[in-house]
Write a protein that holds these residues in place. Structure first.
Motif, mmCIF file in Angstrom:
data_model
loop_
_atom_site.group_PDB
_atom_site.id
_atom_site.type_symbol
_atom_site.label_atom_id
_atom_site.label_comp_id
_atom_site.label_asym_id
_atom_site.label_seq_id
_atom_site.Cartn_x
_atom_site.Cartn_y
_atom_site.Cartn_z
ATOM 1 N N MET A 115 1.599 5.816 -56.737
ATOM 2 C CA MET A 115 0.149 6.010 -56.618
ATOM 3 C C MET A 115 -0.487 4.733 -56.087
ATOM 4 S SD MET A 115 -2.631 7.001 -59.560
ATOM 5 C CE MET A 115 -1.863 8.613 -59.814
ATOM 6 N N ALA A 116 -1.321 4.851 -55.082
ATOM 7 C CA ALA A 116 -1.963 3.692 -54.468
ATOM 8 C C ALA A 116 -2.971 3.064 -55.423
ATOM 9 C CB ALA A 116 -2.658 4.105 -53.181
ATOM 10 N N THR A 117 -3.081 1.740 -55.350
ATOM 11 C CA THR A 117 -4.034 1.006 -56.173
ATOM 12 C C THR A 117 -5.120 0.414 -55.282
ATOM 13 O OG1 THR A 117 -2.878 -1.109 -55.971
ATOM 14 C CG2 THR A 117 -2.159 0.391 -57.735
ATOM 15 N N ALA A 166 -8.205 7.206 -47.349
ATOM 16 C CA ALA A 166 -7.740 8.544 -46.984
ATOM 17 C C ALA A 166 -6.253 8.525 -46.662
ATOM 18 C CB ALA A 166 -8.540 9.063 -45.799
ATOM 19 N N GLU A 167 -5.825 7.508 -45.914
ATOM 20 C CA GLU A 167 -4.413 7.402 -45.535
ATOM 21 C C GLU A 167 -3.519 7.261 -46.759
ATOM 22 O OE1 GLU A 167 -4.330 4.061 -42.969
ATOM 23 O OE2 GLU A 167 -5.198 5.110 -41.243
ATOM 24 N N LEU A 168 -3.954 6.456 -47.715
ATOM 25 C CA LEU A 168 -3.141 6.201 -48.906
ATOM 26 C C LEU A 168 -3.391 7.212 -50.018
ATOM 27 C CD1 LEU A 168 -3.425 2.287 -49.172
ATOM 28 C CD2 LEU A 168 -1.584 3.643 -48.157
ATOM 29 N N LYS A 169 -4.353 8.113 -49.792
ATOM 30 C CA LYS A 169 -4.740 9.101 -50.806
ATOM 31 C C LYS A 169 -5.126 8.409 -52.116
ATOM 32 C CE LYS A 169 -1.798 12.712 -48.822
ATOM 33 N NZ LYS A 169 -0.701 13.674 -49.054
ATOM 34 N N TYR A 170 -5.903 7.327 -51.935
ATOM 35 C CA TYR A 170 -6.329 6.533 -53.093
ATOM 36 C C TYR A 170 -7.377 7.269 -53.910
ATOM 37 C CZ TYR A 170 -8.806 2.914 -55.717
ATOM 38 O OH TYR A 170 -9.415 2.194 -56.713
ATOM 39 N N GLN A 171 -7.168 7.301 -55.230
ATOM 40 C CA GLN A 171 -8.113 7.935 -56.150
ATOM 41 C C GLN A 171 -8.804 6.852 -56.970
ATOM 42 O OE1 GLN A 171 -8.871 11.215 -56.317
ATOM 43 N NE2 GLN A 171 -7.527 11.453 -54.530
ATOM 44 N N PRO A 172 -10.106 6.616 -56.774
ATOM 45 C CA PRO A 172 -10.810 5.573 -57.519
ATOM 46 C C PRO A 172 -10.759 5.821 -59.017
ATOM 47 C CG PRO A 172 -12.125 6.341 -55.671
ATOM 48 C CD PRO A 172 -10.977 7.296 -55.808
ATOM 49 N N ASN A 173 -10.808 4.715 -59.749
ATOM 50 C CA ASN A 173 -10.802 4.781 -61.203
ATOM 51 C C ASN A 173 -12.031 5.545 -61.700
ATOM 52 O OD1 ASN A 173 -11.807 3.556 -63.914
ATOM 53 N ND2 ASN A 173 -9.641 3.041 -63.828
#
Length: 341
Positions: free
Chosen positions: A1-3, A41-48
């Motif tokens: 999961m991306a950070t 978007a590229e990393l599919k990052y989900q903010p905290n």
């Protein structure tokens, strides 16, 4: 999961910039914002989710992380924070980090879990990058008594090296050359910088700082008291004591009184911080002013401006100044009196 750190590295921006884009808490240049959004978007990052909730729902709470609220220094810092926050209609929550990385992190997370709108953070033990990662979870955080390049605009700091230098220069100007250094036994930057200032001043006066008496203990009244006793037993020729802070200096005065020293004639004592303690000891303490209450108030003003997405011009850097009271005697005047001049 991306950070958030992964996003910052890929977008070639700071973690605080990513946080601002995610939370919408400050203006970010359009090119940088677009790049961050693209990478997210590229990393599919989900903010905290907790951080996003903080950004969208104000609680009227301001958190402060300090070392120890029983310490006069931090009590004064809290006074400045609370005064300014109260005028803005905010309540203050405090948590202590005790200059320990794990406890500092726990204090920050505790305040985040209570959904504080902003944090004022005094942290000395958490490494820069780890602290940046932690603070990225808060919409607004202002760091005091520390400068971190990535968030320099949100840092407020004091020149501790200059404070140690100026204090020692004052003792030298009064004719003292055999000056002892009583420092704290924690290797935090304040202690290191003040000691470097002490050494620099001695060096400029042609005195080898390696030969100066130095000892280290708790940065408290009791710590200064114990170190002063040890000093007098082993180095009775010392004419002045340079203490890391006012609390230690107050302990020195107490020990010297008990040893029947006539103060300040038999031994001068100098502190740094200029907290209220220096006014209630005898003789009143000559020290270096650290405008800690002003720093607390400035930190809150900066946090409130950031919360309101406003630009507020204010100083990030506070300088020391010597405050002359009664705990330092002039050896030069003493020599003149003895010579009958």
């Amino acid at each position: 999961m991306a950070t958030i750190k992964d996003v910052a590295e890929r977008a070639n921006v700071s973690i605080s910039t990513v946080s601002r884009v995610v939370n919408g808490t400050a203006t970010v240049a359009a090119a940088k914002r677009d790049k961050v959004l693209q990478v997210m978007a590229e990393l599919k990052y989900q903010p905290n989710s907790a951080a996003r909730a903080l950004a969208g729902n104000k609680t009227g709470m301001l958190g402060i992380v300090a070392n120890d609220l029983a310490d006069p220094f931090f009590a004064t810092l809290l006074k400045g924070v609370e005064t300014e926050a109260r005028q803005a209609g905010m309540q203050v929550l405090a948590a202590c980090g005790h200059h320990d990385a794990e406890q500092e992190e726990a204090a920050i997370r505790s305040l985040l879990s209570r959904r504080c709108d902003a944090l004022i953070v005094h942290s000395k033990d958490i490494p820069d990058q780890q602290l940046l990662d932690l603070l990225s979870e808060c919409p607004v955080a202002v760091v005091v008594n520390r400068e971190i390049p990535e968030i320099a605009d949100r840092c407020i700091w004091f020149d501790n090296l200059a404070a140690g230098y100026m204090a020692t220069k004052h003792l030298l100007a009064q004719g003292h050359q055999n000056i002892a250094w009583l420092g704290r036994n924690q290797n935090i930057t304040d202690n290191v910088d003040r000691y470097i200032g002490f050494c620099n001043a001695l060096g400029q006066a042609g005195i080898d700082h390696n030969k100066a008496y130095k000892a280290f203990g708790e940065a408290t009244v009791e710590g200064g008291y114990q170190l002063a006793y040890e000093l007098i037993r082993s180095k009775s020729e010392v004419t002045a004591i340079m203490a890391y802070n006012d609390a230690m200096a107050a302990g020195c005065l107490r020990a010297l009184h008990e040893l029947n020293y006539k103060l300040p004639d038999d031994c001068s004592v100098m502190g740094i911080d200029d907290v209220i303690l220096g006014l209630v000891v005898y003789p009143q303490l000559t020290t270096v002013n650290y405008p800690v209450e002003d720093i607390g108030r400035t930190a809150v003003k900066k946090a409130l401006a950031l919360l309101a997405d406003q630009q507020l011009e204010m100083t990030n850097h506070f300088s020391p100044k010597v405050v002359i009271r009664g705990s330092v005697a002039s050896l030069r005047k003493s020599v003149l009196r003895k010579s009958g001049s």
